[in-house]
Scaffold this motif. Sequence first.
Motif, PDB file in Angstrom:
ATOM      1  N   ALA A 174      69.147 -68.124  30.289  1.00 26.11           N
ATOM      2  CA  ALA A 174      68.794 -69.316  31.052  1.00 26.11           C
ATOM      3  C   ALA A 174      69.775 -69.590  32.184  1.00 26.11           C
ATOM      4  O   ALA A 174      69.406 -70.147  33.222  1.00 26.11           O
ATOM      5  CB  ALA A 174      68.736 -70.527  30.117  1.00 26.11           C
ATOM      6  N   THR A 187      71.173 -67.517  34.178  1.00 27.03           N
ATOM      7  CA  THR A 187      70.964 -66.655  35.346  1.00 27.03           C
ATOM      8  C   THR A 187      69.502 -66.524  35.740  1.00 27.03           C
ATOM      9  O   THR A 187      69.187 -66.008  36.815  1.00 27.03           O
ATOM     10  CB  THR A 187      71.512 -65.236  35.070  1.00 27.03           C
ATOM     11  OG1 THR A 187      70.807 -64.662  33.971  1.00 27.03           O
ATOM     12  CG2 THR A 187      73.005 -65.286  34.762  1.00 27.03           C
ATOM     13  N   GLY A 188      68.606 -66.970  34.873  1.00 26.37           N
ATOM     14  CA  GLY A 188      67.181 -66.816  35.135  1.00 26.37           C
ATOM     15  C   GLY A 188      66.726 -65.376  35.034  1.00 26.37           C
ATOM     16  O   GLY A 188      65.786 -64.962  35.721  1.00 26.37           O
ATOM     17  N   ARG A 189      67.356 -64.595  34.167  1.00 23.47           N
ATOM     18  CA  ARG A 189      67.065 -63.160  34.049  1.00 23.47           C
ATOM     19  C   ARG A 189      66.624 -62.802  32.639  1.00 23.47           C
ATOM     20  O   ARG A 189      67.106 -63.374  31.651  1.00 23.47           O
ATOM     21  CB  ARG A 189      68.312 -62.328  34.387  1.00 23.47           C
ATOM     22  CG  ARG A 189      68.897 -62.606  35.758  1.00 23.47           C
ATOM     23  CD  ARG A 189      68.283 -61.747  36.818  1.00 23.47           C
ATOM     24  NE  ARG A 189      68.779 -62.060  38.159  1.00 23.47           N
ATOM     25  CZ  ARG A 189      68.690 -61.249  39.186  1.00 23.47           C
ATOM     26  NH1 ARG A 189      68.121 -60.076  39.055  1.00 23.47           N
ATOM     27  NH2 ARG A 189      69.130 -61.611  40.366  1.00 23.47           N
ATOM     28  N   TYR A 248      58.746 -58.947  35.980  1.00 22.58           N
ATOM     29  CA  TYR A 248      58.749 -60.355  35.590  1.00 22.58           C
ATOM     30  C   TYR A 248      57.363 -60.991  35.683  1.00 22.58           C
ATOM     31  O   TYR A 248      57.005 -61.858  34.880  1.00 22.58           O
ATOM     32  CB  TYR A 248      59.734 -61.145  36.462  1.00 22.58           C
ATOM     33  CG  TYR A 248      61.182 -61.006  36.062  1.00 22.58           C
ATOM     34  CD1 TYR A 248      61.641 -59.863  35.404  1.00 22.58           C
ATOM     35  CD2 TYR A 248      62.114 -62.002  36.358  1.00 22.58           C
ATOM     36  CE1 TYR A 248      62.976 -59.728  35.057  1.00 22.58           C
ATOM     37  CE2 TYR A 248      63.451 -61.881  36.017  1.00 22.58           C
ATOM     38  CZ  TYR A 248      63.872 -60.741  35.368  1.00 22.58           C
ATOM     39  OH  TYR A 248      65.195 -60.606  35.022  1.00 22.58           O
ATOM     40  N   CYS A 276      64.288 -65.441  40.797  1.00 28.72           N
ATOM     41  CA  CYS A 276      65.055 -65.640  39.561  1.00 28.72           C
ATOM     42  C   CYS A 276      65.743 -67.001  39.574  1.00 28.72           C
ATOM     43  O   CYS A 276      65.866 -67.660  38.525  1.00 28.72           O
ATOM     44  CB  CYS A 276      66.079 -64.529  39.379  1.00 28.72           C
ATOM     45  SG  CYS A 276      65.368 -62.940  38.916  1.00 28.72           S
ATOM     46  N   ASP A 277      66.182 -67.444  40.756  1.00 29.70           N
ATOM     47  CA  ASP A 277      66.766 -68.786  40.864  1.00 29.70           C
ATOM     48  C   ASP A 277      65.736 -69.846  40.503  1.00 29.70           C
ATOM     49  O   ASP A 277      66.053 -70.841  39.832  1.00 29.70           O
ATOM     50  CB  ASP A 277      67.289 -69.025  42.277  1.00 29.70           C
ATOM     51  CG  ASP A 277      68.541 -68.209  42.576  1.00 29.70           C
ATOM     52  OD1 ASP A 277      69.195 -67.746  41.612  1.00 29.70           O
ATOM     53  OD2 ASP A 277      68.856 -68.027  43.771  1.00 29.70           O
ATOM     54  N   LEU A 297      63.211 -69.404  38.516  1.00 27.85           N
ATOM     55  CA  LEU A 297      62.993 -69.296  37.084  1.00 27.85           C
ATOM     56  C   LEU A 297      64.129 -69.991  36.317  1.00 27.85           C
ATOM     57  O   LEU A 297      63.888 -70.669  35.306  1.00 27.85           O
ATOM     58  CB  LEU A 297      62.911 -67.815  36.690  1.00 27.85           C
ATOM     59  CG  LEU A 297      62.602 -67.486  35.225  1.00 27.85           C
ATOM     60  CD1 LEU A 297      61.334 -68.168  34.759  1.00 27.85           C
ATOM     61  CD2 LEU A 297      62.496 -65.968  35.050  1.00 27.85           C
ATOM     62  N   ARG A 298      65.349 -69.838  36.807  1.00 31.42           N
ATOM     63  CA  ARG A 298      66.486 -70.512  36.165  1.00 31.42           C
ATOM     64  C   ARG A 298      66.324 -72.027  36.265  1.00 31.42           C
ATOM     65  O   ARG A 298      66.579 -72.754  35.292  1.00 31.42           O
ATOM     66  CB  ARG A 298      67.786 -70.085  36.859  1.00 31.42           C
ATOM     67  CG  ARG A 298      69.041 -70.717  36.261  1.00 31.42           C
ATOM     68  CD  ARG A 298      70.266 -70.328  37.052  1.00 31.42           C
ATOM     69  NE  ARG A 298      70.141 -70.748  38.450  1.00 31.42           N
ATOM     70  CZ  ARG A 298      70.900 -70.313  39.438  1.00 31.42           C
ATOM     71  NH1 ARG A 298      71.826 -69.412  39.213  1.00 31.42           N
ATOM     72  NH2 ARG A 298      70.722 -70.765  40.675  1.00 31.42           N
ATOM     73  N   GLU A 299      65.895 -72.502  37.428  1.00 31.64           N
ATOM     74  CA  GLU A 299      65.703 -73.938  37.597  1.00 31.64           C
ATOM     75  C   GLU A 299      64.592 -74.455  36.681  1.00 31.64           C
ATOM     76  O   GLU A 299      64.697 -75.547  36.090  1.00 31.64           O
ATOM     77  CB  GLU A 299      65.378 -74.250  39.061  1.00 31.64           C
ATOM     78  CG  GLU A 299      65.175 -75.727  39.371  1.00 31.64           C
ATOM     79  CD  GLU A 299      66.407 -76.562  39.102  1.00 31.64           C
ATOM     80  OE1 GLU A 299      66.261 -77.796  38.932  1.00 31.64           O
ATOM     81  OE2 GLU A 299      67.527 -75.992  39.044  1.00 31.64           O
ATOM     82  N   ALA A 326      63.797 -73.214  33.782  1.00 39.46           N
ATOM     83  CA  ALA A 326      64.337 -73.263  32.422  1.00 39.46           C
ATOM     84  C   ALA A 326      65.267 -74.460  32.262  1.00 39.46           C
ATOM     85  O   ALA A 326      65.321 -75.071  31.189  1.00 39.46           O
ATOM     86  CB  ALA A 326      65.071 -71.963  32.106  1.00 39.46           C
ATOM     87  N   ARG A 327      66.002 -74.799  33.323  1.00 34.37           N
ATOM     88  CA  ARG A 327      66.897 -75.948  33.234  1.00 34.37           C
ATOM     89  C   ARG A 327      66.127 -77.240  33.058  1.00 34.37           C
ATOM     90  O   ARG A 327      66.501 -78.112  32.266  1.00 34.37           O
ATOM     91  CB  ARG A 327      67.765 -76.017  34.501  1.00 34.37           C
ATOM     92  CG  ARG A 327      68.863 -77.084  34.440  1.00 34.37           C
ATOM     93  CD  ARG A 327      69.547 -77.237  35.781  1.00 34.37           C
ATOM     94  NE  ARG A 327      68.663 -77.831  36.773  1.00 34.37           N
ATOM     95  CZ  ARG A 327      68.402 -79.140  36.854  1.00 34.37           C
ATOM     96  NH1 ARG A 327      68.958 -79.991  36.014  1.00 34.37           N
ATOM     97  NH2 ARG A 327      67.588 -79.603  37.794  1.00 34.37           N
TER      98      ARG A 327
END
Length: 996
Positions: free
Chosen positions: A160, A162-164, A181, A217-218, A220-222, A224-225
């Motif tokens: 989470a 790194t969004g990876r 992805y 990916c950024d 995706l990380r956001e 998840a946050r």
Amino acid sequence: MTVPRSTLRLQFHRGFTFDDALAHLEYFAALGISHLYASPVTSAVPGSMHGYDTVDYTQVSAECGGEAALKRLADKLHERGMGLIVDIVPNHMGIAGSGAHNGWWRDILEWGRHSAYARHFDVDWHSPDPALRGKVLLPCLGAPYGEELAAGRIKLRFAADTGRFNIEYGDHVCPVCPIDYAALLQSADRTDLNALAEQFRGLTTQPADQPRAAQACDALREFARQNGATSIDFVLQAYAPEDPVTRDHLHRLLERQHYRLAWWRTAADEVNWRRFFDISTLAAVRVERPEVFEAVHALVFRLYAEGVVDGVRIDHIDGLAEPREYCQRLRQRLSELREGAPYIVVEKILARGEPLRDDWPVDGTTGYDFMNDVGALLHDPRGAEPLASTWAELSGRSAVFADEALVARRKILNENLAAELDRAARALHRVARDNLATRDFTYTSIRRVTGELAAHFPVYRIYPQNGLRSAADNVYFDQALDAARRMLSRADCTVLERVDMWLGSGVDEPAGVREAAAAGSNREATDLRTDLRTDLRTDARTDARTNPRAQHPPQGAATGAFNHAAAARRTVQTLFSQLTAPVAAKAIEDTACYRYGRLISRNEVGADPGEFAISVDQFHASNLERARRYPHAMLVTATHDHKRGEDVRARLAVLSEIADEWSATLRAWSTLNTPQRRAPSGDTTADALTDDWAPGPAAEAMMYQTLVGCWPPDLSADDEAGIAELAERVAQWLLKGLREAKVRTNWFAPDEAFENACRAFLFDILAPQRRDGFLRELCAFVARISRAGVINSLQQTILRLASPGVPDLYQGTELWDFSLVDPDNRRPVDFEKRAAMLAEKPPSEFLADWHDGRVKLAIVQRMLALRTHLPELLSQGAYVPLAVEGAHAERAIAFARRQGNAWAVVIATRLAVPLLSEADADAKAGDRALADIPLVEPARWEDTAVRMPEELFGRAMFDWVSPAAPKVEDNGLLYLRDALTSMPVAVLVEDGVPRT
């Protein structure tokens, strides 16, 4: 250039940081050290105890204290007029955890051939194995892939922070390529995730698409946050390994990645990237490429430019494609960054008579050659044959080390470095296919020929220039060529002659190719060589018969073909050199040295156990050559890589003087301990009549040598705690020795039952109930040879500190060093104890109490003070061998150092057992305390004398290590009964200052 007067090697890690070293700076300065010599300071794999597994070349190790702490240490050193030398590792990087901590390697796993770092590592992207084309083999699984997948130990995970997405297996974290992805996110069949998937749709691995992947990916990380990491669990469930259907999804995902997870045992046969030796957690980098060179040295260049670092030590120079060009480029870059010539030494193993190349612009080696010289000097050549005979009789193995070495080389080539041999053979096969005369040479025949050459290669490697071997190369290549010719069939000898040509003989080479090789600049040659692997292995070229343009090249293609052929041959020469170097290291140092036990004091890094001893004249010749060619080379007798501490080797060398007695002792101890033998498969007692028992005769004989060598001076048979501590250390050595020998067990397939049986034998013979049997005998024998061992130790110490070169002190060896192979030789050092033992008294004051090691420390302190007091005498002074005459001439060595009117005459006792034995006989009725002093009674020297230089006739000289002031006779003789009255060594100084 600031040449060090002396260096102190320190091993930095999280348990000993830069600030820890700073805390002991007063001691280092008082000892007389001019430069600290640091293990690698770049960021290494977390928890690394040595630093040679670099993961980030741009950052100082945070575990060691970071850059701020390093600069604090350097600043304080410079305030005291001292300096800092750092170890750099240009050959390889650490990829433990499948590169979880190495950004370059991780990027390769993520983007494959289109990674920005794809050409930083020496990867064969065009493997002949279809399953590895465009992929990197990751031999990290503890069991076959199918088993680990079915067991659920390979899993898809989401990071989470790194969004990876990653594939995780234990500590291994491998990235999933972002082009997958979109499919991953869609597998959850959720509207919000489908929307995210659109951002990844249409991605390719091309560099232009990678920034867009990072932005996605950024996002995706956001996501998840904001929604919690569990929002991605729907994706992970679709690839869960527990269910057969979803496990198949996971497998198919893995098959699409730029790496192939594999059982760790596949590495030796199938790894498609160059490793450091056979270590699959160290990946070799292509430092011959200019951009890689700059990236690898980014930190050290900055630190050198800023004045933090004052010199460098190059690790494993023979792993590089072009050592000569590398050294030239390094010196040029460092010289551009700061005024003055940089101090550069290289870690290079040299065979007897093999010179360090004159065209390498370095200040010398790190000193393994000197360690070999002084180690061989300690041995009595008369012990070679009887000890070899005893070894063969007891062990059932060959008496000749060369036999063990050849067997070990073949084993390493066939089992440990088979993939590396394949790679070199494939490159040679491609060269053969390019020529109509050799197109029918088969890959198999070329592999046989290459293997034979490598198996018989007497040195680490050759260093061709412009595709041609030099006369210096041919001295050694021809030895391998002749040996291979004797082993191969007549048909294979035809192939051998061509391989010889391709590897740089120049004989019968087409003129155009030879001219193209000679005409090319070094830079062009490097570019051709480094790019050739890709050019040669494209599918289009492999199937050129289907391409009309390939069959009918355009006009003018002949010149290009010549250039192509020249580059191809330079490539195979590089691959061959990068094969023979690890074969030599793994076969000799890490296999044969653990199999051959004539006398293990000669089984050391940089030494040839087949060379038992050298004469005083040979030692002088080596020192004269070093003084002439590399006067600033390092001089070592202990390193972080040594197999036995310097004082272990010095004591064991005594056995060469009492070969018959030692042979009888070995047999007696083996008989005494027969009841403790174990069956190799368990803890049951072995039948005394069987030949199959643990540890077996070879390991048992080497175990007794180890116990004799490392037994602490004050350890008694009644000290249960001390013996138990020693047993644990020796058990650690024993396990490593058994596995390195690769006879009954090894690192790849350990036989734990056999290993446990060997350990049980060791602990049984050292058990308290043996105190009146074996332990008493062992203690008595160690006491019997200890004084001669101390004389050997002081001899090698004084020779290191007075010979031409820069003496290096390995951490802690100021006192007795009875360590064994790593990690034993990297144990914490009590510097406070050593600081408290410093004194201004002459070393002779501490000889009677030699057990505490203070006499050795005092010699180090005193000699480093002499190097400070008369710096040019020992750093630049001429080396003058001095003849020893008289009844015991063979039992001393002498030489002088001269600078102007200043002189230092060095005299050391050697091969002292007969002289000490006579004193022992006299002491039986006298003072036993005197019999414990490691000193030949002066009268025993009789008429033995040193023939002194004419300028010193009739002069009284002052001993730097004792209060003695012996006078040179008017006829030029200095009698040892006068010079060695209170110490077994002397350093007689005439500073050249006129006195009234």
